[in-house]
Write a protein that holds these residues in place. Structure first.
Motif, short mmCIF file in Angstrom:
data_model
loop_
_atom_site.label_atom_id
_atom_site.label_comp_id
_atom_site.label_asym_id
_atom_site.label_seq_id
_atom_site.Cartn_x
_atom_site.Cartn_y
_atom_site.Cartn_z
N ILE A 141 46.00 -117.30 4.85
CA ILE A 141 46.51 -117.94 3.64
C ILE A 141 48.01 -117.69 3.58
CG2 ILE A 141 46.41 -118.04 1.12
CD1 ILE A 141 43.55 -116.38 2.94
N GLY A 142 48.79 -118.76 3.35
CA GLY A 142 50.24 -118.63 3.24
C GLY A 142 50.76 -119.26 1.96
N LEU A 143 51.55 -118.51 1.22
CA LEU A 143 52.15 -119.00 -0.02
C LEU A 143 53.66 -119.03 0.19
CD1 LEU A 143 50.13 -116.85 -2.62
CD2 LEU A 143 49.42 -118.92 -1.40
N PHE A 144 54.23 -120.23 0.37
CA PHE A 144 55.66 -120.40 0.61
C PHE A 144 56.35 -120.75 -0.72
CE2 PHE A 144 54.64 -122.35 5.09
CZ PHE A 144 54.01 -121.17 5.46
N SER A 145 57.15 -119.86 -1.26
CA SER A 145 57.79 -120.09 -2.56
C SER A 145 56.79 -120.64 -3.57
CB SER A 145 58.97 -121.07 -2.42
OG SER A 145 59.82 -120.73 -1.37
N PRO A 146 55.67 -119.99 -3.76
CA PRO A 146 54.58 -120.57 -4.56
C PRO A 146 54.95 -120.75 -6.02
CG PRO A 146 54.15 -118.25 -4.12
CD PRO A 146 55.34 -118.62 -3.30
N ALA A 147 54.58 -121.90 -6.57
CA ALA A 147 54.84 -122.20 -7.98
C ALA A 147 53.73 -121.58 -8.82
CB ALA A 147 54.90 -123.70 -8.20
N ILE A 148 53.81 -120.26 -8.98
CA ILE A 148 52.77 -119.55 -9.74
C ILE A 148 53.13 -119.69 -11.21
CG2 ILE A 148 51.57 -117.36 -10.05
CD1 ILE A 148 52.49 -116.61 -7.23
N LEU A 149 52.68 -120.83 -11.76
CA LEU A 149 53.00 -121.20 -13.14
C LEU A 149 51.72 -121.45 -13.92
CD1 LEU A 149 55.76 -123.79 -12.20
CD2 LEU A 149 56.17 -121.50 -13.11
N PRO A 150 51.79 -121.44 -15.24
CA PRO A 150 50.59 -121.76 -16.04
C PRO A 150 50.10 -123.16 -15.71
CG PRO A 150 52.29 -120.79 -17.42
CD PRO A 150 52.93 -121.06 -16.09
N PRO A 151 48.83 -123.34 -15.33
CA PRO A 151 48.33 -124.67 -14.99
C PRO A 151 48.30 -125.60 -16.19
CG PRO A 151 46.53 -123.09 -15.08
CD PRO A 151 47.79 -122.30 -15.20
N ALA A 152 48.45 -126.91 -15.93
CA ALA A 152 48.44 -127.90 -17.02
C ALA A 152 47.08 -127.93 -17.70
CB ALA A 152 48.80 -129.27 -16.46
N ASN A 153 46.03 -127.78 -16.90
CA ASN A 153 44.68 -127.79 -17.45
C ASN A 153 44.06 -126.40 -17.25
OD1 ASN A 153 42.13 -128.34 -18.37
ND2 ASN A 153 41.55 -129.67 -16.65
N ALA A 154 44.45 -125.47 -18.10
CA ALA A 154 44.01 -124.09 -17.94
C ALA A 154 42.50 -123.95 -18.07
CB ALA A 154 44.71 -123.21 -18.98
N ALA A 155 41.84 -124.94 -18.66
CA ALA A 155 40.39 -124.88 -18.84
C ALA A 155 39.64 -125.32 -17.59
CB ALA A 155 39.98 -125.74 -20.03
N SER A 156 40.35 -125.86 -16.60
CA SER A 156 39.68 -126.29 -15.37
C SER A 156 38.94 -125.11 -14.74
CB SER A 156 40.70 -126.84 -14.38
OG SER A 156 40.11 -127.00 -13.10
N PRO A 157 37.73 -125.35 -14.26
CA PRO A 157 37.00 -124.27 -13.58
C PRO A 157 37.78 -123.67 -12.41
CG PRO A 157 35.57 -126.15 -13.99
CD PRO A 157 36.95 -126.59 -14.34
#
Length: 391
Positions: free
Chosen positions: A299-315
């Motif tokens: 698994i590789g995360l390149f400058s990952p946009a670890i931000l609050p998701p638009a649909n936080a209720a998504s499973p």
């Protein structure tokens, strides 16, 4: 009648001679731009005798936030504007001119790329990292743009797939690397801007990376293909697609895996699957690997946009800590995170690493110079790919 024909003949000959004079290329002034000098400085030139001001914008220039500091060109007596940079390291670079406030391409450079709705010229400086991004005299893989059906999204979708040199003539099975783009990208981004095929060709030829299949998806579920490649026609690209961080990409990624494993000779097990992405693609890679915790060994995360998701209720976004714990318990070979020191997402990555540290979740961390740029993402790919499938 003969006199009229004679006059017409003379006129035609005269017109031909005049046309030849107009095509006298010996009188044309040749402008070379960009000119890469022996000391790795670069000279840019633009013929614009009536312009009041010409500036240069390049991705190597320092910036303040999203604003790049522009460089002024100077005009000579012939109307040619020019500027020579300081010494630049070996790499791939992009630039544009700004003439009296209007952004224009370099008419003397035919090499261009598109990033979202912006088209830029590019040039490459050899002798170092840039050699990895150059087309070398090595065996080349095949890059195919094809369509697959996504039953869950109820639409055909376009995908880019790299197969290594020798795939068509052989019978071997290969590991698969799923490589995801950022918010402004599509299935073309890693090929055009990321130089993915050149990097893979060169690394494989040097024996530094295992031969692998690389799958580059379109991460915007509201678009079936890159701009101009779908039935939506020739529209102006916009990075603010309505599907961003909605959970749709993650929830339907199984359709991609099924297509690849049904149509290509692949090793269809966890040890032979990798996933990585830049920015939004890093966000997708994080959540796809967490939601399918026994699917990817790398698994590789390149400058990952670890931000609050638009649909936080998504499973897909619920109970991340528990999903990471399951992923941790299942085991993996590599969890790799890269970020630039001046990236606007730097603190987000610091916070995410703190979460992983508190869980004793093992990962490798790469901190580079610069910010949220393709220069970093090409670098990360060139470092990440050689670590894949080595067991």
């Amino acid at each position: 009648m003969k006199r009229i024909l004679f006059i017409l003949t003379i006129c035609l000959i005269s017109t031909g001679l005049l046309a030849q004079q107009n095509l006298d290329f010996s009188k044309k002034v040749e402008i070379i731009s960009p000119q890469i000098n022996s000391d790795n400085t670069v000279t840019f030139r633009l013929m614009a005798p009536n312009a009041k001001e010409v500036k240069l914008q390049g991705d190597w220039m320092p910036s303040e936030g999203w604003i790049t500091k522009l460089q002024d060109l100077q005009k000579d007596e012939t109307g040619v504007w020019s500027f020579t940079t300081q010494v630049l390291p070996s790499d791939l670079y992009s630039y544009t001119f700004i003439v009296d406030g209007l952004k224009v391409l370099d008419p003397n450079n035919v090499y261009q790329v598109r990033d979202v709705a912006t088209v830029m010229n590019i040039f490459l400086i050899e002798g170092g990292l840039g050699d990895l991004y150059k087309v070398q005299d090595v065996p080349h893989g095949t890059v195919a743009r094809c369509w697959y059906d996504s039953p869950k999204l109820d639409s055909p979708r376009r995908i880019t797939i790299y197969t290594p040199a020798g795939y068509e003539a052989g019978k071997d099975k290969y590991p698969v690397f799923y490589l995801l783009h950022g918010m402004g990208g599509d299935e073309e981004a890693w090929m055009a801007l990321g130089r993915a095929s050149q990097i893979l060709d060169n690394l494989i030829a040097q024996g530094k990376a295992k031969p692998m299949i690389v799958v580059m998806t379109n991460g915007h579920t509201s678009n079936t293909a890159a701009p101009g490649e779908s039935s939506k026609g020739f529209y102006k690209p916009d990075m603010r697609a309505p599907d961003i961080f909605s959970g749709d990409m993650e929830a339907n990624f199984g359709d991609v895996i099924k297509f690849v494993e049904s149509n290509y000779r692949v090793k269809a097990d966890k040890q032979n699957r990798a996933i990585a992405g830049l920015s939004m693609g890093g966000f997708h890679s994080l959540y796809i690997s967490a939601n399918y915790p026994n699917t990817f060994d790398y698994i590789g995360l390149f400058s990952p946009a670890i931000l609050p998701p638009a649909n936080a209720a998504s499973p897909m976004y619920v109970d991340l800590d528990a999903k990471l714990k399951t992923q941790q318990d299942n085991g993996y070979s590599l969890y790799w995170i890269g970020i630039g020191k001046t990236d606007f997402l730097f603190q987000n990555v610091v916070d995410y690493r703190s979460k992983l540290d508190s869980m004793k979740f093992k990962y490798q961390y790469r901190e580079s110079e610069g910010g949220h740029t393709w220069a970093n993402w090409r670098l990360y790919l060139s470092e990440f790919a050689p670590m894949l499938f080595q067991k």
